[in-house]
Write an enzyme that holds these catalytic residues in place. Sequence first.
Site, mmCIF file in Angstrom:
data_model
loop_
_atom_site.group_PDB
_atom_site.id
_atom_site.type_symbol
_atom_site.label_atom_id
_atom_site.label_comp_id
_atom_site.label_asym_id
_atom_site.label_seq_id
_atom_site.Cartn_x
_atom_site.Cartn_y
_atom_site.Cartn_z
ATOM 1 N N ILE A 90 0.864 -1.179 0.000
ATOM 2 C CA ILE A 90 0.000 0.000 0.000
ATOM 3 C C ILE A 90 0.900 1.227 0.000
ATOM 4 O O ILE A 90 1.808 1.342 0.832
ATOM 5 C CB ILE A 90 -0.916 0.061 1.245
ATOM 6 C CG1 ILE A 90 -1.722 -1.231 1.402
ATOM 7 C CG2 ILE A 90 -1.826 1.285 1.185
ATOM 8 C CD1 ILE A 90 -2.762 -1.453 0.355
ATOM 9 N N THR A 118 19.248 9.222 7.899
ATOM 10 C CA THR A 118 20.320 9.719 7.029
ATOM 11 C C THR A 118 21.629 9.817 7.796
ATOM 12 O O THR A 118 21.632 10.019 9.025
ATOM 13 C CB THR A 118 19.960 11.112 6.481
ATOM 14 O OG1 THR A 118 21.086 11.684 5.828
ATOM 15 C CG2 THR A 118 19.559 12.059 7.610
ATOM 16 N N TYR A 131 17.875 19.385 8.083
ATOM 17 C CA TYR A 131 17.504 18.058 7.606
ATOM 18 C C TYR A 131 18.018 16.977 8.553
ATOM 19 O O TYR A 131 17.256 16.112 9.016
ATOM 20 C CB TYR A 131 18.062 17.842 6.199
ATOM 21 C CG TYR A 131 17.903 16.435 5.673
ATOM 22 C CD1 TYR A 131 16.659 15.820 5.648
ATOM 23 C CD2 TYR A 131 19.003 15.723 5.195
ATOM 24 C CE1 TYR A 131 16.505 14.533 5.165
ATOM 25 C CE2 TYR A 131 18.862 14.434 4.706
ATOM 26 C CZ TYR A 131 17.619 13.839 4.689
ATOM 27 O OH TYR A 131 17.470 12.561 4.210
#
Length: 318
Positions: free
Chosen positions: A25, A108, A131
């Site tokens: 999904i 990350t 970020y």
Amino acid sequence: MILLTGGSGFIGGHFHNVISNDKLINLDLHKPEFNHSATFYQGDIRKQEDVERVLSENKIEKIISLAAKHHDFGIGHDEYFDTNEAGTEVICKAASKYGIKEIIFYSTVAVYGTTEQMSTEQLEPQPDSPYGASKLAGEKVLIKWAQEDASRKVLILRPALVFGANNRANMYNLISQVNSGFYFHIGKAANIKSIAYVENLVSATLFLANKLGAGVHIYNYADEPQLTSRQIGETIAEALEKKIRFTLPRFVAIACGLPFDLAIKITGKNLPISTARIKKLNTQTLHSANKVRQTGFLPVYSTQQGIMKMVSWYKSQR
């Protein structure tokens, strides 16, 4: 069933390639531009009702969280945290409500900040960008969620720069510059640049997901061998049948980027060349993925092979 948030993006497309689409999904702000047969929901992970609608209508057993704000141009501090932290809180809350015990989160290596030393999972994160900080905040949300129930399982992947077919970000820009004939090495270009080929990364994710038990598991991901900026450039040039003919001192290269900085400031456009990008290319980013390999995972492609596969795709697009 597996819920893939942000599944319409670059990495999501590669999950569609390896997971049976009748078991997948996809929840994303945008419809996929690639061919697929998976069920798609248009929605936002920052909205509780969007996430719960998917979970209420499907028997989801696992969530792979790819949805993120990650561009390095034109995004404010709060936008990173709204998605990478607050969006993760929404996912965890919905998972708790519907009894989902397993979440895989793409973080990350930016959580380590800019550092000359090689990062391992034991290195204390010190992000120096919104970020990286927002991704670390998302990790903390998941760790807290896992601690609330000993049967929950959280897998956190910290990949280096991810590249491969259908990616049009940093590596694509680098390939384009080499192809144009205007690319040049900066100084000795001896700085290591850890990178992660997308097919290897997706394979590692699924390998670890099937191997690990309950609790929180954190892994860096980067491919081997680790290449210098010069080696990456030369590998791209070889695949393009081009030659890199020039080497500029770092200060000269940065000076050449100043007009592009001015153009960015005036036009507001994200150009592929800037002093920030030149400095980034010349900065070492060395991240160890030995922990992944110690689990028994063996990537199919070497770093050079991954680059050559991406260049082949790049040429096919032109």
